[in-house]
Design a protein around this motif. Structure first.
Motif, PDB file in Angstrom:
ATOM      1  N   LEU A   1       0.813  -1.219   0.000  1.00  0.00           N
ATOM      2  CA  LEU A   1       0.000   0.000   0.000  1.00  0.00           C
ATOM      3  C   LEU A   1       0.849   1.273   0.000  1.00  0.00           C
ATOM      4  O   LEU A   1       0.533   2.239  -0.702  1.00  0.00           O
ATOM      5  N   ILE A   2       1.936   1.281   0.765  1.00  0.00           N
ATOM      6  CA  ILE A   2       2.783   2.486   0.813  1.00  0.00           C
ATOM      7  C   ILE A   2       3.486   2.746  -0.530  1.00  0.00           C
ATOM      8  O   ILE A   2       3.416   3.864  -1.059  1.00  0.00           O
ATOM      9  N   PRO A   3       4.157   1.746  -1.143  1.00  0.00           N
ATOM     10  CA  PRO A   3       4.773   1.998  -2.447  1.00  0.00           C
ATOM     11  C   PRO A   3       3.761   2.385  -3.531  1.00  0.00           C
ATOM     12  O   PRO A   3       4.059   3.226  -4.377  1.00  0.00           O
ATOM     13  N   CYS A   4       2.580   1.786  -3.501  1.00  0.00           N
ATOM     14  CA  CYS A   4       1.562   2.132  -4.500  1.00  0.00           C
ATOM     15  C   CYS A   4       1.144   3.598  -4.366  1.00  0.00           C
ATOM     16  O   CYS A   4       0.952   4.296  -5.365  1.00  0.00           O
ATOM     17  N   THR A   5       1.006   4.057  -3.135  1.00  0.00           N
ATOM     18  CA  THR A   5       0.681   5.460  -2.900  1.00  0.00           C
ATOM     19  C   THR A   5       1.791   6.361  -3.424  1.00  0.00           C
ATOM     20  O   THR A   5       1.528   7.385  -4.071  1.00  0.00           O
ATOM     21  N   MET A   6       3.039   5.982  -3.191  1.00  0.00           N
ATOM     22  CA  MET A   6       4.181   6.755  -3.687  1.00  0.00           C
ATOM     23  C   MET A   6       4.197   6.805  -5.204  1.00  0.00           C
ATOM     24  O   MET A   6       4.455   7.859  -5.803  1.00  0.00           O
ATOM     25  N   ILE A   7       3.880   5.676  -5.848  1.00  0.00           N
ATOM     26  CA  ILE A   7       3.873   5.622  -7.314  1.00  0.00           C
ATOM     27  C   ILE A   7       2.773   6.504  -7.880  1.00  0.00           C
ATOM     28  O   ILE A   7       2.993   7.259  -8.839  1.00  0.00           O
ATOM     29  N   LEU A   8       1.595   6.450  -7.302  1.00  0.00           N
ATOM     30  CA  LEU A   8       0.482   7.266  -7.795  1.00  0.00           C
ATOM     31  C   LEU A   8       0.741   8.755  -7.581  1.00  0.00           C
ATOM     32  O   LEU A   8       0.294   9.590  -8.379  1.00  0.00           O
ATOM     33  N   LEU A   9       1.471   9.085  -6.526  1.00  0.00           N
ATOM     34  CA  LEU A   9       1.814  10.487  -6.248  1.00  0.00           C
ATOM     35  C   LEU A   9       3.113  10.912  -6.924  1.00  0.00           C
ATOM     36  O   LEU A   9       3.537  12.062  -6.796  1.00  0.00           O
ATOM     37  N   ARG A  10       3.760   9.957  -7.633  1.00  0.00           N
ATOM     38  CA  ARG A  10       5.042  10.214  -8.312  1.00  0.00           C
ATOM     39  C   ARG A  10       6.115  10.680  -7.330  1.00  0.00           C
ATOM     40  O   ARG A  10       6.861  11.620  -7.606  1.00  0.00           O
ATOM     41  N   LYS A  11       6.186  10.020  -6.202  1.00  0.00           N
ATOM     42  CA  LYS A  11       7.171  10.326  -5.176  1.00  0.00           C
ATOM     43  C   LYS A  11       8.129   9.145  -5.012  1.00  0.00           C
ATOM     44  O   LYS A  11       7.699   8.046  -4.665  1.00  0.00           O
ATOM     45  N   LYS A  12       9.418   9.354  -5.287  1.00  0.00           N
ATOM     46  CA  LYS A  12      10.436   8.311  -5.099  1.00  0.00           C
ATOM     47  C   LYS A  12      10.010   7.002  -5.770  1.00  0.00           C
ATOM     48  O   LYS A  12      10.021   5.926  -5.161  1.00  0.00           O
ATOM     49  N   THR A  13       9.647   7.098  -7.039  1.00  0.00           N
ATOM     50  CA  THR A  13       9.125   5.936  -7.760  1.00  0.00           C
ATOM     51  C   THR A  13      10.132   4.792  -7.812  1.00  0.00           C
ATOM     52  O   THR A  13       9.760   3.615  -7.723  1.00  0.00           O
ATOM     53  N   GLU A  14      11.417   5.116  -7.953  1.00  0.00           N
ATOM     54  CA  GLU A  14      12.432   4.056  -8.038  1.00  0.00           C
ATOM     55  C   GLU A  14      12.442   3.207  -6.772  1.00  0.00           C
ATOM     56  O   GLU A  14      12.499   1.978  -6.842  1.00  0.00           O
ATOM     57  N   TYR A  15      12.385   3.868  -5.613  1.00  0.00           N
ATOM     58  CA  TYR A  15      12.385   3.126  -4.345  1.00  0.00           C
ATOM     59  C   TYR A  15      11.097   2.315  -4.187  1.00  0.00           C
ATOM     60  O   TYR A  15      11.116   1.185  -3.683  1.00  0.00           O
TER      61      TYR A  15
END
Length: 259
Positions: free
Chosen positions: A68-82
């Motif tokens: 859930l945390i990485p998916c939120t980061m991806i949707l917000l375009r925040k630290k996508t690589e991590y």
């Protein structure tokens, strides 16, 4: 082709967002499932591996927050690589945890998810700067080009799981058309058009074959269909990245431009 190019022109800012959402949908669904079926998932790991309450609970927690945390980061375009790195780990972690390494169908779908995440990384990468900026060449951004090739190939592997083996006219036609488009996407020939056709084809197949909403949620079939539905949505997301990004430098389409 004119109308298809017009479609791409009008949706060039929408497709990457739609692709991201579709790609992470299976991770979001699985993360929510970890929360909703906390006890069942913990009990499965405890009985399957013969471990205690702590390890079983830790497995569920890692899968819950690790998706859930990485998916939120991806949707917000925040630290996508991590975020992608964490999801790569989760894919491998679940293969081990659920003992599905030798499951042909599950392995192919896991490969497709990896391919989709690789294409997400490509979409997130900025163009490399070279001394010959602005001059199109096969060798610029070589890692990016090979990442696109790897992503495309891994993505289309998933289609082996939906090949119909019954001998009928409709099945033969579906397998033939789907097979041609798969090969086109893999080698990068008419890539965007072929990928778009596969997106539409997969949407139809997914709604027809994985309609979990028609099955009572008390039946095990409901969860199986729901899992397949969102896995397929992720592959659709990966294909939308192919439509948005194109095939990259390692492709027939790129060679045709040089010729």
């Amino acid at each position: 082709m004119y109308y298809f190019n017009q479609f791409l022109q009008h949706t060039k800012y929408i497709l990457p967002h739609a692709a991201r959402f579709c790609l992470v949908s299976t991770f979001i669904e699985d993360g929510i499932r970890m929360y909703m079926q906390w006890n069942e998932q913990r009990q499965y790991i405890m009985s399957s591996w013969g471990v205690g309450w702590f390890i079983g609970t830790l497995f569920v927690i890692i899968n819950l927050f690790g998706q859930l945390i990485p998916c939120t980061m991806i949707l917000l375009r925040k630290k996508t690589e991590y975020a992608c790195g964490v999801l790569f780990f989760i894919i491998a972690f679940q293969v081990v945890g659920y003992k599905t390494l030798w499951s042909f169908r599950y392995s192919l779908k896991s490969c497709a998810l990896v391919g989709g995440l690789i294409l997400l990384l490509v979409e997130n990468r900025k163009e490399g700067r070279t001394l010959f900026a602005g001059v199109p060449t096969m060798h610029n951004n070589a890692p990016k080009n090979y990442m696109q090739l790897t992503g495309r190939v891994l993505l289309v592997i998933m289609f082996l799981t939906i090949v119909r083996y019954d001998i009928s006219i409709s099945s033969i036609i579906q397998n033939l058309i789907g097979g041609i488009c798969i090969c086109f996407v893999a080698v990068g020939f008419k890539t965007k058009l072929s990928a778009m056709f596969l997106v539409l084809y997969l949407i139809c197949i997914n709604v027809y074959a994985n309609s979990f909403w028609l099955v009572p949620n008390t039946r095990a079939l409901h969860d199986f269909l729901k899992y397949d539905f969102f896995q397929t949505m992720s592959v659709i997301g990966g294909l939308l990245f192919v439509v948005a990004l194109g095939p990259g430098g390692v492709s027939v389409d790129a060679r045709k431009k040089e010729w």
